[in-house]
Design an enzyme around this catalytic site. Structure first.
Site: not given
Length: 387
Positions: A228, A231-233, A342
Site C-alpha cells: 500500500a 495509500g494512493g491506490k 510502474c
C-alpha cells in the site's frame, strides 16, 4: 534570491546528491537551513535539480563533466541561458567560467547519453519498447504532468473542475481515465485548496488510477492493497461504494498517513500487519503494486534512473516473484490477483507474469495492459491472474 544564486544553490545540492545523499533528503536539508528562501526560490531550485537529474548524461556532455557545476553549465547551454549572466561571479552566484570550461562540452553523440538512459540498460529498454524506445526515453527527459484523482465517492469530475477553477486551478479531463484531471494552471495551489482539504481530490498519476479502474469492483467485495505505501491506490479503491479495503505494507511506517488521508476522503481503510493477513484472508481482489525499478515514473523520481543497477534489478525481480506467490495464497478461489508495476521493462512485467503462471499451473492471466509516458501518464503495467 537572484537567478544566479538559485543556480549556485542547485550546484551545491547536486554535488550533495552526487555524493550519495538521496535527492529529497538533500533538498529538504537545504530548505531547513535556508529559512530566508521564499516559496518561489525553493520551487525554482527544486526544478533545477530535478531537470538535471532527468537529463544527467546529456547535460554532462554539454557541460563537459559530471559535477554539479558542470551539470548546471550543461543545463544553461541546453536552455539557451547566457553563461556570462548566469556565471557572472556576482553576489551568491557561481564564479565566472574558466577558459577550459568555456571550451569544454558538446552535444551528446552516444545514443544513451543523448536519450539519458543508462548504457547498461539501453539494450533491454530498446528491445522491450521497440519502435517506441527513443520517444519514451525523450519523454522521460521532461517533467511529468500534474494529475488529480477525483474522489467519486464525494463528487464527479465536472463539479470538481468548477470548484477548482473558482480557486484559480485550471484543469482538463483526462482523455481515457474517468477519474483523472490534468492540471494546466495553479498546481502549486492544490494542497491549500478547499477541494483538497475537503477530500474531493488527491494528487495521483492517471496511469496509477487506470490500474484501479481496470478492476471489476462490486459492492460487498473485500480488497487487499498488499503493497500500500502511502495509500494512493487504497484510497482509489475505497471510493467505490460497498468495497471493503484493507491496506498492508511490509514497512508499516509507510502507511502512517493513510488514516489521515482516509478521514479527509470520507472512507475507511484498515491498515494491518503481515502477521494479521492470514487470518483476515482470503480476499476477492488482491492488488500487488510491487516494488520495481520505477522506470515508468522516472520523470517524477529521476534519481532512480541512475541508481538502478543490474544487481538491483535482479533483486527486485526476485522480490516480485516472492510477493506474487505469497499473495496467491491470500486470494479467494474465484478471486483476482492483480499484479502491477510502474515499470517499462518486460522482465518485471510480462516475463514476471509468465514465470508465475508457469510455476502455478492452476492460474491463468485473463487481462494485461501496459502504459507508457507517451499516453499522458506514467509508465505502468498490470495483469489480472485467476484460477
Amino acid at each position: 534570491m537572484t537567478p544566479a544564486a538559485r543556480i549556485q544553490t542547485a550546484i551545491e545540492i547536486l554535488d550533495t546528491i552526487l555524493g550519495g545523499q538521496p535527492a529529497e533528503q538533500a533538498l529538504t536539508a537545504w530548505a531547513r537551513r535556508s529559512r530566508f528562501a521564499g516559496s518561489k526560490d525553493r520551487a525554482a531550485i527544486r526544478d533545477h535539480v530535478f531537470d538535471v537529474l532527468r537529463r544527467r548524461s546529456s547535460f554532462a556532455a554539454l557541460g563537459g563533466g559530471n559535477t554539479g557545476r558542470q551539470l548546471m553549465i550543461g543545463t544553461c547551454r541546453a536552455n539557451g541561458v547566457s553563461l556570462d549572466e548566469a556565471f557572472s561571479g556576482g553576489s551568491y552566484g557561481p564564479s565566472p567560467l574558466e577558459p577550459s570550461e568555456q571550451e569544454a562540452g558538446a552535444e551528446a553523440r552516444d545514443a544513451t547519453d543523448r536519450l539519458d538512459i543508462p548504457t547498461w540498460l539501453w539494450p533491454a529498454f530498446q528491445a522491450d519498447l521497440g519502435a517506441k524506445a527513443d520517444d519514451v526515453a525523450l519523454a522521460l527527459q521532461n517533467r511529468a504532468p500534474v494529475q488529480l484523482r477525483v474522489n467519486i465517492g464525494k463528487s464527479d469530475r465536472g463539479n470538481v473542475q468548477k470548484k477548482l477553477q473558482d480557486e484559480g486551478i485550471e484543469t482538463v479531463k483526462h482523455a481515457t481515465v474517468k477519474t483523472a484531471l490534468n492540471v494546466l494552471e495553479g498546481a502549486r495551489k492544490i494542497n491549500n485548496s478547499a477541494c483538497f482539504q475537503e477530500g474531493l481530490i488527491e494528487l495521483q498519476d492517471a496511469s496509477s488510477q487506470a490500474v484501479v479502474e481496470a478492476l471489476s469492483l462490486k459492492p460487498g467485495m473485500r480488497v487487499l492493497d498488499y503493497c500500500a505505501g502511502g495509500g494512493g491506490k487504497a484510497l482509489a479503491l475505497s471510493a467505490h461504494d460497498g468495497v471493503t479495503v484493507v491496506a498492508h505494507d511490509i514497512a508499516p511506517q509507510r502507511m502512517k498517513d493513510i488514516p489521515k488521508r482516509a478521514a479527509r476522503a470520507g472512507v475507511e481503510i484498515q491498515c494491518v500487519s503481515t502477521a494479521d493477513l492470514v487470518e483476515m484472508g482470503p480476499f476477492d481482489i488482491v492488488l500487488v503494486d510491487a516494488p520495481c525499478s520505477g522506470s515508468g515514473a522516472w520523470r517524477r523520481a529521476p534519481a532512480g534512473k541512475w541508481e538502478l543497477s543490474q544487481a538491483r534489478l535482479d533483486e527486485l525481480v526476485a522480490i516480485q516473484s516472492q510477493i506474487l506467490s505469497q499473495c496467491a495464497e491470500l486470494t479467494s478461489l474465484e478471486g483476482v490477483l492483480a499484479f502491477a508495476t510502474c515499470s517499462l521493462l518486460d522482465v518485471e512485467n510480462t516475463q514476471q507474469v509468465e514465470k508465475f503462471v508457469s510455476a502455478h499451473p492452476t492460474w491463468t492471466c485473463t487481462f494485461s495492459k501496459a502504459w507508457t509516458p507517451l499516453e499522458d501518464g506514467d509508465g505502468f503495467y498490470t495483469a489480472h491472474l485467476t484460477r
